[in-house]
Write a protein that holds these residues in place. Structure first.
Motif, PDB file in Angstrom:
ATOM      1  N   LYS A  12      43.082  24.431  40.218  1.00  0.00           N
ATOM      2  CA  LYS A  12      43.056  25.892  40.414  1.00  0.00           C
ATOM      3  C   LYS A  12      41.656  26.349  40.803  1.00  0.00           C
ATOM      4  O   LYS A  12      41.484  27.161  41.712  1.00  0.00           O
ATOM      5  N   LEU A  13      40.647  25.834  40.100  1.00  0.00           N
ATOM      6  CA  LEU A  13      39.265  26.225  40.390  1.00  0.00           C
ATOM      7  C   LEU A  13      38.853  25.767  41.790  1.00  0.00           C
ATOM      8  O   LEU A  13      38.173  26.504  42.516  1.00  0.00           O
ATOM      9  N   ALA A  14      39.261  24.564  42.161  1.00  0.00           N
ATOM     10  CA  ALA A  14      38.908  24.037  43.487  1.00  0.00           C
ATOM     11  C   ALA A  14      39.523  24.905  44.578  1.00  0.00           C
ATOM     12  O   ALA A  14      38.849  25.300  45.534  1.00  0.00           O
ATOM     13  N   ILE A  15      40.811  25.241  44.429  1.00  0.00           N
ATOM     14  CA  ILE A  15      41.488  26.043  45.455  1.00  0.00           C
ATOM     15  C   ILE A  15      40.896  27.453  45.510  1.00  0.00           C
ATOM     16  O   ILE A  15      40.603  27.971  46.591  1.00  0.00           O
ATOM     17  N   HIS A  16      40.667  28.065  44.339  1.00  0.00           N
ATOM     18  CA  HIS A  16      40.094  29.422  44.330  1.00  0.00           C
ATOM     19  C   HIS A  16      38.690  29.440  44.943  1.00  0.00           C
ATOM     20  O   HIS A  16      38.349  30.351  45.698  1.00  0.00           O
ATOM     21  N   THR A  17      37.896  28.426  44.601  1.00  0.00           N
ATOM     22  CA  THR A  17      36.567  28.298  45.196  1.00  0.00           C
ATOM     23  C   THR A  17      36.648  28.251  46.715  1.00  0.00           C
ATOM     24  O   THR A  17      35.932  28.971  47.408  1.00  0.00           O
ATOM     25  N   MET A  18      37.529  27.405  47.215  1.00  0.00           N
ATOM     26  CA  MET A  18      37.649  27.210  48.658  1.00  0.00           C
ATOM     27  C   MET A  18      38.122  28.496  49.350  1.00  0.00           C
ATOM     28  O   MET A  18      37.668  28.820  50.438  1.00  0.00           O
ATOM     29  N   VAL A  19      39.030  29.224  48.694  1.00  0.00           N
ATOM     30  CA  VAL A  19      39.511  30.492  49.255  1.00  0.00           C
ATOM     31  C   VAL A  19      38.375  31.517  49.298  1.00  0.00           C
ATOM     32  O   VAL A  19      38.153  32.181  50.316  1.00  0.00           O
ATOM     33  N   MET A  20      37.629  31.626  48.187  1.00  0.00           N
ATOM     34  CA  MET A  20      36.521  32.592  48.139  1.00  0.00           C
ATOM     35  C   MET A  20      35.490  32.308  49.232  1.00  0.00           C
ATOM     36  O   MET A  20      35.056  33.205  49.946  1.00  0.00           O
ATOM     37  N   ILE A  21      35.139  31.037  49.364  1.00  0.00           N
ATOM     38  CA  ILE A  21      34.122  30.661  50.343  1.00  0.00           C
ATOM     39  C   ILE A  21      34.673  30.842  51.762  1.00  0.00           C
ATOM     40  O   ILE A  21      33.990  31.356  52.646  1.00  0.00           O
ATOM     41  N   GLY A  22      35.936  30.447  51.936  1.00  0.00           N
ATOM     42  CA  GLY A  22      36.551  30.534  53.258  1.00  0.00           C
ATOM     43  C   GLY A  22      36.769  31.964  53.731  1.00  0.00           C
ATOM     44  O   GLY A  22      36.741  32.258  54.925  1.00  0.00           O
ATOM     45  N   ALA A  23      36.979  32.882  52.775  1.00  0.00           N
ATOM     46  CA  ALA A  23      37.263  34.276  53.123  1.00  0.00           C
ATOM     47  C   ALA A  23      35.991  35.039  53.514  1.00  0.00           C
ATOM     48  O   ALA A  23      36.065  36.142  54.053  1.00  0.00           O
ATOM     49  N   THR A  24      34.834  34.442  53.233  1.00  0.00           N
ATOM     50  CA  THR A  24      33.557  35.124  53.514  1.00  0.00           C
ATOM     51  C   THR A  24      32.636  34.173  54.283  1.00  0.00           C
ATOM     52  O   THR A  24      31.637  33.706  53.749  1.00  0.00           O
ATOM     53  N   PRO A  25      32.982  33.893  55.548  1.00  0.00           N
ATOM     54  CA  PRO A  25      32.252  32.865  56.296  1.00  0.00           C
ATOM     55  C   PRO A  25      30.761  33.141  56.478  1.00  0.00           C
ATOM     56  O   PRO A  25      29.986  32.216  56.689  1.00  0.00           O
TER      57      PRO A  25
END
Length: 134
Positions: A12-25
């Motif tokens: 869950k943490l890995a996916i949320h991290t990746m989404v947060m980072i990916g959403a703010t390039p």
């Protein structure tokens, strides 16, 4: 191993991290900021970020303006890739116990566990990080 698929805290943490980072390039994230926003231990999250980095999904730059960014296009990153980096291969399994204990020919849960596993794995296989960011 024969067990239902676990969506662990680490996944869950890995996916949320990746989404947060990916959403703010345009932003470089610090592990501490992500930990604060996900209410997670920075120590635990740092280990997850290291794994994602070693696997080539995150890149990290040092210095005051440094931080984490995606190392690949989010459309090229399947959720299953993230799952595998953190947990290894997902179980193909069909039994609730870590090993079959009851010796029955037919499981009392029918095909439920196997169906759940396949549905979760299909979802992780068919969806990319880009799908979650949109």
């Amino acid at each position: 191993s024969m067990k239902p698929i676990q969506i662990t805290d680490a996944v869950k943490l890995a996916i949320h991290t990746m989404v947060m980072i990916g959403a703010t390039p345009d932003k470089r994230w610090k592990t501490q900021e992500i930990a604060d926003s996900l209410c997670a231990s920075v120590h635990h999250l740092a280990k997850i970020h290291t794994r994602l980095g070693k696997a080539g999904l995150l890149s990290s730059t040092r210095g005051p303006s440094g931080g984490l960014s995606l190392a690949k296009d989010p459309a090229q990153i399947k959720l299953l890739d993230i799952y595998r980096i953190i947990e290894g291969e997902p179980p193909k399994a069909t039994c609730l116990f870590s090993k079959p204990v009851c010796g029955r020919m037919k499981c009392i849960f029918g095909t439920l566990i196997g169906d759940l596993n396949s549905r979760v794995i299909s979802y992780f296989e068919e969806n990319t990080l880009a799908d979650l960011i949109e």
